[in-house]
Write a protein that holds these residues in place. Structure first.
Motif, short mmCIF file in Angstrom:
data_model
loop_
_atom_site.label_atom_id
_atom_site.label_comp_id
_atom_site.label_asym_id
_atom_site.label_seq_id
_atom_site.Cartn_x
_atom_site.Cartn_y
_atom_site.Cartn_z
N HIS A 74 3.76 54.56 37.52
CA HIS A 74 4.98 54.84 38.29
C HIS A 74 6.20 54.64 37.39
CE1 HIS A 74 2.05 53.98 41.48
NE2 HIS A 74 2.74 54.87 42.15
N SER A 102 8.46 57.02 41.95
CA SER A 102 7.23 57.76 42.22
C SER A 102 6.33 57.78 40.99
CB SER A 102 7.57 59.20 42.63
OG SER A 102 8.29 59.83 41.60
N GLY A 103 5.11 58.25 41.24
CA GLY A 103 4.12 58.35 40.19
C GLY A 103 2.81 58.79 40.78
N GLU A 162 4.32 56.78 45.98
CA GLU A 162 5.61 56.11 45.93
C GLU A 162 5.34 54.62 45.74
OE1 GLU A 162 8.73 57.54 46.03
OE2 GLU A 162 7.59 59.42 45.89
N ALA A 163 6.18 53.96 44.95
CA ALA A 163 5.99 52.54 44.69
C ALA A 163 7.30 51.79 44.82
CB ALA A 163 5.40 52.32 43.30
N ALA A 221 2.41 50.12 46.61
CA ALA A 221 2.21 51.53 46.25
C ALA A 221 1.25 52.11 47.27
CB ALA A 221 1.66 51.68 44.84
#
Length: 153
Positions: free
Chosen positions: A147, A35-36, A44-45, A64
């Motif tokens: 992320h 995540s980031g 979310e990536a 992402a």
């Protein structure tokens, strides 16, 4: 005929050296997720990195949110890396990248598209930090996505 066979053998003989160069990105291989933020919003990536096309390239697939892109990296003779990026916006552009230990810094784009930088950095705790920034007219970079990913495989 003999000349053509010798040329073919020379190409086959060159394959292991190219594969060894591609192996320099082995630390990035595999599936990653985490995540980031993207444009200031939680995100979310997922990143997948793997050898491609007979081991001559490293393919990075990145997703992402609703954004998705793919690049094919190859080592250059000068020790740097070159790639071409394609994404679901219909964009494609060149990438010039440098590898320093377990950090890959990729400067992407052109005057005809957009320019920016993506940094993939593997930390000592095994997490992958991915940051994306766009190049401003004054030469500075403004981060628009970051992320922290963990191995998913």
């Amino acid at each position: 005929m003999v000349r053509a066979m010798l040329s073919a053998l020379a190409l086959v003989g060159a394959a292991p050296a190219a594969a060894q160069d591609v192996a320099a990105l082995g630390w990035l291989s595999g599936s990653w997720q985490g995540s980031g933020t993207m444009f200031g919003q939680p995100s979310e990536a997922r990143l997948e990195a793997r050898p491609a096309l007979g081991g001559r390239f490293v393919e990075l697939s990145y997703r992402a949110g609703g954004f998705e892109g793919r690049a094919f990296y190859r080592p250059a003779e000068d020790g740097s890396w070159r790639a071409t990026w394609f994404d679901n916006r219909g964009m494609s552009f060149p990438i010039a990248a440098e590898l320093a230990g377990r950090t890959l810094t990729a400067d992407w784009g052109s005057a005809e598209t957009e320019r920016g930088r993506t940094i993939y950095r593997l930390t000592e705790d095994g997490r992958l930090h991915v940051s994306d920034s766009v190049l401003r007219p004054d030469g500075s970079h403004r981060e628009f996505a970051a992320h922290i990913l963990a191995r998913a495989d």
